[in-house]
Write an enzyme that holds these catalytic residues in place. Structure first.
Site, short mmCIF file in Angstrom:
data_model
loop_
_atom_site.label_atom_id
_atom_site.label_comp_id
_atom_site.label_asym_id
_atom_site.label_seq_id
_atom_site.Cartn_x
_atom_site.Cartn_y
_atom_site.Cartn_z
N SER A 124 18.35 -109.04 18.59
CA SER A 124 18.40 -107.59 19.01
C SER A 124 18.42 -106.76 17.70
CB SER A 124 19.51 -107.35 19.82
OG SER A 124 19.58 -106.36 20.66
N ASP A 211 14.65 -109.38 30.19
CA ASP A 211 15.76 -108.73 29.40
C ASP A 211 15.47 -107.07 29.80
OD1 ASP A 211 16.78 -107.19 27.11
OD2 ASP A 211 16.00 -108.97 25.52
N HIS A 247 19.42 -110.48 28.25
CA HIS A 247 19.31 -110.23 26.87
C HIS A 247 20.10 -111.15 25.55
CE1 HIS A 247 18.77 -107.32 23.40
NE2 HIS A 247 20.02 -107.37 23.11
#
Length: 269
Positions: A124, A211, A247
């Site tokens: 991320s 995600d 995610h």
């Protein structure tokens, strides 16, 4: 304090917020050992991952510990770092500062790993830190041994504008300008899309199909940019994981470890 003393003090700050997990096959050996033992262990021939986490929580968040266990069980050393301003690390988190922390950890690890390869793994927000660091190291003439980007975005501006919780505000007058002005003021860009154009290191992009935090389309776009930019196309690969991991939980996928090991083994052969 001269430059060398400053560098030493800076490293001590980073080291206090670094968690070193050895391969599980060495777990018993590691019990009760001091920092010198752990440093020497980096030279044992088992591959090393420097893990750069995302924007929430810290290096020992539950989903991160699950990932570290998977990698440790797979034979990897894992160095997890809390950047300045994260977890119990002091300081203000800036893009420049986070990047400097990642470079510091990578260079320190390489200095102790001998011929053992070291991979930068960003998740991320950490993908932006990873490509920033990799670009700086590439420009120094020392490309990183490999890069893994988990759930990457193209750049933080695009990612922020499209963040699910902010979409309801996008139609408010002046909202986008206010948001962009704030990012510009703090010099926050994390330009993965530009950084990958300058890299030559083996690059693996992994992304979950479901995600909803950083949508799959961003990972696909980044792969397309990287694949077009790389001279050696075999050094760039993308693997899309089926729904169920969202995610943060690719670590639960039975195909994650094999995907990583197969890619790195081929690139490091």
């Amino acid at each position: 304090m001269d430059a060398r003393d400053c560098a030493a003090a800076w490293w001590e700050m980073v080291a206090r917020n670094l968690r070193h997990t050895v391969p599980s096959c060495r777990g018993e050996d590691a019990k009760g050992k001091d920092r010198c033992w752990y440093e020497a262990a980096l030279h044992d021939g088992n591959p090393i991952i420097v893990y750069l986490h995302g924007s929430a929580e810290h290096r020992v968040a539950p989903h991160r510990l699950k990932l570290v266990k998977v990698l440790s069980d797979g034979g990897f050393h894992v160095l997890s770092v809390d950047y300045r301003g994260f977890g119990d690390s002091t300081g203000k988190p800036t893009e420049e500062g986070l990047t400097a922390d990642a470079i510091c950890v990578y260079e320190w690890t390489k200095a102790r790993s001998g011929t053992t390869p070291v991979c930068l793994w960003g998740h991320s927000l950490g993908t932006g830190v990873a490509t920033n660091a990799a670009k700086v190291l590439e420009e120094k003439g020392f490309p990183v041994d490999a890069i893994i980007l988990e759930a990457p975005f193209t750049n933080i501006w695009v990612a922020t504008i499209n963040y699910p919780l902010l979409k309801i505000y996008r139609k408010l007058p002046g909202f986008l300008r206010m948001l962009m002005d704030a990012l510009r003021k703090d010099k926050i860009v994390f330009p993965n899309d530009e950084n990958v154009k300058s890299l030559s290191s083996p690059l693996l992009i992994i992304h979950g199909e479901d995600d909803n935090t950083v949508p799959l389309e961003f990972g696909k776009k980044l792969y397309e940019i990287a694949h077009n930019a790389y001279r050696n196309k075999e050094r760039v690969k993308m693997v899309i994981f089926p729904p169920g991991f969202q995610h943060n939980l690719l670590c639960k996928s039975p195909m994650l470890l094999k995907t990583v090991r197969d890619f790195l083994s081929k690139q490091w052969a």
